[in-house]
Design an enzyme around this catalytic site. Structure first.
Site, PDB file in Angstrom:
ATOM      1  N   THR A 131       0.843  -1.198   0.000  1.00 16.94           N
ATOM      2  CA  THR A 131       0.000   0.000   0.000  1.00 16.94           C
ATOM      3  C   THR A 131       0.872   1.239   0.000  1.00 16.94           C
ATOM      4  O   THR A 131       1.861   1.269   0.714  1.00 16.94           O
ATOM      5  CB  THR A 131      -0.779   0.010   1.337  1.00 16.94           C
ATOM      6  OG1 THR A 131      -1.693  -1.040   1.308  1.00 16.94           O
ATOM      7  CG2 THR A 131      -1.486   1.321   1.612  1.00 16.94           C
ATOM      8  N   ARG A 175     -14.658  -6.866   1.537  1.00 17.84           N
ATOM      9  CA  ARG A 175     -13.852  -6.444   2.694  1.00 17.84           C
ATOM     10  C   ARG A 175     -13.244  -5.050   2.451  1.00 17.84           C
ATOM     11  O   ARG A 175     -12.747  -4.748   1.375  1.00 17.84           O
ATOM     12  CB  ARG A 175     -12.748  -7.469   2.929  1.00 17.84           C
ATOM     13  CG  ARG A 175     -11.792  -7.151   4.090  1.00 17.84           C
ATOM     14  CD  ARG A 175     -10.541  -6.461   3.621  1.00 17.84           C
ATOM     15  NE  ARG A 175      -9.508  -6.402   4.670  1.00 17.84           N
ATOM     16  CZ  ARG A 175      -8.403  -5.676   4.582  1.00 17.84           C
ATOM     17  NH1 ARG A 175      -8.180  -4.951   3.520  1.00 17.84           N
ATOM     18  NH2 ARG A 175      -7.512  -5.684   5.554  1.00 17.84           N
ATOM     19  N   VAL A 176     -13.286  -4.243   3.488  1.00 17.21           N
ATOM     20  CA  VAL A 176     -12.639  -2.930   3.452  1.00 17.21           C
ATOM     21  C   VAL A 176     -11.588  -2.913   4.561  1.00 17.21           C
ATOM     22  O   VAL A 176     -11.847  -3.363   5.677  1.00 17.21           O
ATOM     23  CB  VAL A 176     -13.694  -1.822   3.683  1.00 17.21           C
ATOM     24  CG1 VAL A 176     -13.037  -0.466   3.912  1.00 17.21           C
ATOM     25  CG2 VAL A 176     -14.652  -1.747   2.488  1.00 17.21           C
ATOM     26  N   GLY A 177     -10.419  -2.409   4.239  1.00 15.32           N
ATOM     27  CA  GLY A 177      -9.342  -2.369   5.236  1.00 15.32           C
ATOM     28  C   GLY A 177      -9.253  -1.020   5.928  1.00 15.32           C
ATOM     29  O   GLY A 177     -10.199  -0.233   5.941  1.00 15.32           O
ATOM     30  N   ASP A 178      -8.091  -0.752   6.479  1.00 20.93           N
ATOM     31  CA  ASP A 178      -7.881   0.504   7.212  1.00 20.93           C
ATOM     32  C   ASP A 178      -7.603   1.697   6.300  1.00 20.93           C
ATOM     33  O   ASP A 178      -7.823   2.851   6.697  1.00 20.93           O
ATOM     34  CB  ASP A 178      -6.686   0.351   8.162  1.00 20.93           C
ATOM     35  CG  ASP A 178      -5.399   0.039   7.385  1.00 20.93           C
ATOM     36  OD1 ASP A 178      -5.448  -0.826   6.478  1.00 20.93           O
ATOM     37  OD2 ASP A 178      -4.365   0.658   7.664  1.00 20.93           O
ATOM     38  N   THR A 234       0.429   0.952   7.163  1.00 23.83           N
ATOM     39  CA  THR A 234       0.438  -0.112   6.169  1.00 23.83           C
ATOM     40  C   THR A 234       0.427  -1.437   6.923  1.00 23.83           C
ATOM     41  O   THR A 234       0.790  -1.495   8.095  1.00 23.83           O
ATOM     42  CB  THR A 234       1.679   0.018   5.253  1.00 23.83           C
ATOM     43  OG1 THR A 234       1.658  -1.020   4.273  1.00 23.83           O
ATOM     44  CG2 THR A 234       2.975  -0.078   6.022  1.00 23.83           C
ATOM     45  N   GLY A 235      -0.010  -2.486   6.252  1.00 28.37           N
ATOM     46  CA  GLY A 235      -0.022  -3.791   6.903  1.00 28.37           C
ATOM     47  C   GLY A 235      -1.432  -4.322   7.101  1.00 28.37           C
ATOM     48  O   GLY A 235      -2.348  -3.952   6.367  1.00 28.37           O
ATOM     49  N   GLY A 269      -4.792  -4.430   7.981  1.00 26.92           N
ATOM     50  CA  GLY A 269      -5.691  -3.333   8.273  1.00 26.92           C
ATOM     51  C   GLY A 269      -6.610  -3.562   9.453  1.00 26.92           C
ATOM     52  O   GLY A 269      -6.959  -2.613  10.175  1.00 26.92           O
TER      53      GLY A 269
HETATM   54  C1  SD4 Z   1      -5.296  -3.286   4.139  1.00 30.83           C
HETATM   55  N1  SD4 Z   1      -3.599  -1.889   5.107  1.00 30.83           N
HETATM   56  O1  SD4 Z   1      -6.152  -3.308   3.264  1.00 30.83           O
HETATM   57  C2  SD4 Z   1      -4.063  -2.449   3.866  1.00 30.83           C
HETATM   58  C3  SD4 Z   1      -3.063  -3.296   3.160  1.00 30.83           C
HETATM   59  C4  SD4 Z   1      -1.695  -2.796   3.266  1.00 30.83           C
HETATM   60  O2  SD4 Z   1       0.478  -2.970   2.977  1.00 30.83           O
HETATM   61  O3  SD4 Z   1      -1.372  -1.803   3.823  1.00 30.83           O
HETATM   62  N2  SD4 Z   1      -0.743  -3.426   2.802  1.00 30.83           N
HETATM   63  O4  SD4 Z   1      -5.372  -3.926   5.175  1.00 30.83           O
END
Ligand code: SD4
Length: 321
Positions: free
Chosen positions: A182, A210-213, A233-234, A236
């Site tokens: 991301t 699905r929706v992330g952060d 990032t990571g 979510g």
């Molecule tokens: C998520 N945070 O959709 C995002 C993915 C992401 O590095 O950051 N990847 O969870």
């Protein structure tokens, strides 16, 4: 994880002090001119472009939008915009948000067929009374505002998806060191105004819908022009559960350096997320004075730091080394 390493990492969760901070002069001292921070190695290209936008008279908001657009437009980057990794049903669904120095924000989630979700998010912010549009509504809004409908699945992302689908065999999607990049960007112009952006195709093989952060203001991104800005990032879900980016900015408000703030919130997430050793979460942050920081659960997280005329990829410190 072996018992000793687990003991060492768990004992480190209790306090924020003394835990391997990356001390770079450019990061711990106030900076006069513009400062741009972005997640991962792709951030180097994004920062260069974002800096050009500022130099050619663009606002700090233009800088964070155009900087990440450049990565959204690259079909070879497999986790944002065109070429982004599909969900478990093979659809590319994008999440993005943007926030400016006037506390305005815009966001889109579960958006399909539009390669620059962050620009749609900016339109939501500037042309509506709302903050967030999702799914079909977001798509219709984008089309009405002149965005072009495109096929975002590339030959490569389809081939990768087929391979992963065959391997996944009912297992949950993972975000570890490979399954993300991301792009999040926070920037400050020479006058000290802050803005930020975040854009992603989210966790690969996520459940459709699905929706992330990344599009959630306060989780994937937060900007307070009086204080600082942060983005994540990571994995979510762990970031949402802890209102990650807002908490980083809040700690800066209470006197912590961006580095300490990122570190403390990563440790908080690790304390509260049961399976923390198997996920990655990373934050980047800056304060109003242009000081920067970053921290992650797993090693391997890097970010791009543009300040004082230099654009460098910096290795973040991490909880698990
Ligand atoms: C998520 N945070 O959709 C995002 C993915 C992401 O590095 O950051 N990847 O969870």
């Amino acid at each position: 994880m072996n018992t000793r390493r687990r003991f060492l990492t768990l004992s480190a969760l209790g306090s924020c002090t003394g835990f391997g901070t990356l001390k770079s002069l450019a990061q711990t001292k106030p900076v006069k001119g513009p400062v741009i921070l972005s997640t991962w190695r792709t951030g180097i290209r994004a920062n260069d472009y974002a800096f050009e936008v500022l130099q050619s008279g663009g606002s700090v908001l233009d800088c964070v939008e155009k900087g990440v657009n450049m990565i959204e437009n690259d079909p070879n980057v497999g986790t944002v915009g065109i070429g982004g990794f599909p969900d478990e049903e093979g659809h590319v669904t994008l999440d993005a948000c943007i926030m400016d120095s006037r506390q305005r924000c815009g966001s889109v989630a579960f958006l399909q067929h539009i390669k620059n979700p962050v620009s749609v998010a900016r339109k939501v912010m500037e042309d509506t009374k709302h903050v967030m549009l999702v799914g079909e509504g977001a798509l219709n809004f984008a089309l009405k505002h002149g965005f072009k409908k495109e096929i975002l699945l590339t030959e490569k992302s389809l081939a990768d998806w087929r391979k992963r689908k065959a391997e996944q065999d009912g297992k949950l999607p993972e975000i570890n060191v490979e399954n993300h990049d991301t792009i999040g960007m926070v920037a400050r112009d020479a006058e000290g105004n802050l803005s930020g952006s975040c854009t992603t195709s989210g966790a690969g093989m996520k459940i459709h819908g699905r929706v992330g952060d990344s599009p959630i203001i306060g989780a994937g991104l937060y900007v307070d022009n009086d204080i600082g800005a942060a983005c994540a990032t990571g994995w979510g879900e762990a970031v949402i559960e802890n209102a990650g980016s807002a908490m980083v900015v809040e700690l800066i408000r209470h006197g912590r350096s961006p580095q300490d703030a990122c570190q403390e919130i990563v440790k908080r997430i690790a304390r509260k997320f049961e399976d923390w050793e198997s996920i990655q979460v990373g934050f980047i942050a800056m304060d109003k004075a242009g000081r920067a920081g970053a921290y992650a659960i797993q090693k391997g997280f890097t970010y791009a730091h543009h300040a004082n005329g230099q654009n460098r990829e910096i290795k973040s410190d991490s909880l698990i080394s």
